[in-house]
Design an enzyme around this catalytic site. Sequence first.
Site, PDB file in Angstrom:
ATOM      1  N   ALA A  66       0.846  -1.194   0.000  1.00  0.00           N
ATOM      2  CA  ALA A  66       0.000   0.000   0.000  1.00  0.00           C
ATOM      3  C   ALA A  66       0.881   1.243   0.000  1.00  0.00           C
ATOM      4  CB  ALA A  66      -0.912   0.000   1.222  1.00  0.00           C
ATOM      5  N   GLU A 115      -2.423  -9.426  -0.372  1.00  0.00           N
ATOM      6  CA  GLU A 115      -3.847  -9.495  -0.037  1.00  0.00           C
ATOM      7  C   GLU A 115      -4.709  -9.435  -1.306  1.00  0.00           C
ATOM      8  OE1 GLU A 115      -4.296  -7.573   4.353  1.00  0.00           O
ATOM      9  OE2 GLU A 115      -3.409  -6.257   2.832  1.00  0.00           O
ATOM     10  N   GLU A 135       3.522  -5.952   7.431  1.00  0.00           N
ATOM     11  CA  GLU A 135       2.876  -4.840   8.151  1.00  0.00           C
ATOM     12  C   GLU A 135       3.356  -4.663   9.587  1.00  0.00           C
ATOM     13  OE1 GLU A 135      -0.047  -5.739   4.814  1.00  0.00           O
ATOM     14  OE2 GLU A 135       1.390  -6.839   6.058  1.00  0.00           O
TER      15      GLU A 135
END
Length: 258
Positions: A66, A115, A135
């Site tokens: 991300a 993901e 993460e």
Amino acid sequence: MSYENITTEQKERVHYITVNRPKQMNALNKATIQELHEAFKAADEDGGTRAIILTGSGEKAFVAGADIKEFADFDTENGKALAAEGQKKLFDFIENLSTPVIAAVNGFALGGGLELAMASHIRVASNNAKLGLPEVSLGVIPGYGGTQRLAQLVGRGKAMEMITTAGMISADDAQNWGLVNHVVAQEDLMALAEKIAGKICNNSGNAIASAMKAVNANYTDGVDGFEVEITEFGNCFGTEEFVEGTAAFVEKRKPSFK
């Protein structure tokens, strides 16, 4: 439709969606997630599309995660909203499509990228691919379904190891663990994805949609997957494709599904 962060292409009955942010290693930001939602929705609603191939531009990354700059200053409520919106708009949305999505993982698939691949229905990877959920090294956890889908695919123990160590695994390990279906050389990746898509296109689109719904039901809280299977099995009998498929079998010919 014109997009800034992705490209799309239709070839016969296969729709191609490519995340196209090479300078950012195809990282997901809000705009890209929105565009992906729109592209998948359009492809799924197109009666001429029987399979979707998702990949990233270039040879280095499928999606490398991300765009951290977008949420570095978020508080608790902002974080919850980010995960909830992303899951609903893209990751859960892909998983529940009626058209099979093949993720062609061509390099790094990290964080939101992994993901995204896990939300797809079939995963193939190039032999240079690296997969992981890093993460916790940033002080957060996977927020787009990663803690749930990874455990479903590789088992609780391996999922715990991948998530808590924030480590990457090779494409070969991913295949051995059941995270990807096939591993091939980078130059053969799209050909393999297209081969699988071609096999899908030969079959009943209605039956495939019903089968996917039944499989997903097994992973939905409060839903009896066996009951969904019974219902979807019965629904197939009311379709023209069932008539064509059974007639072709009796007549010893290949079915022609429109």
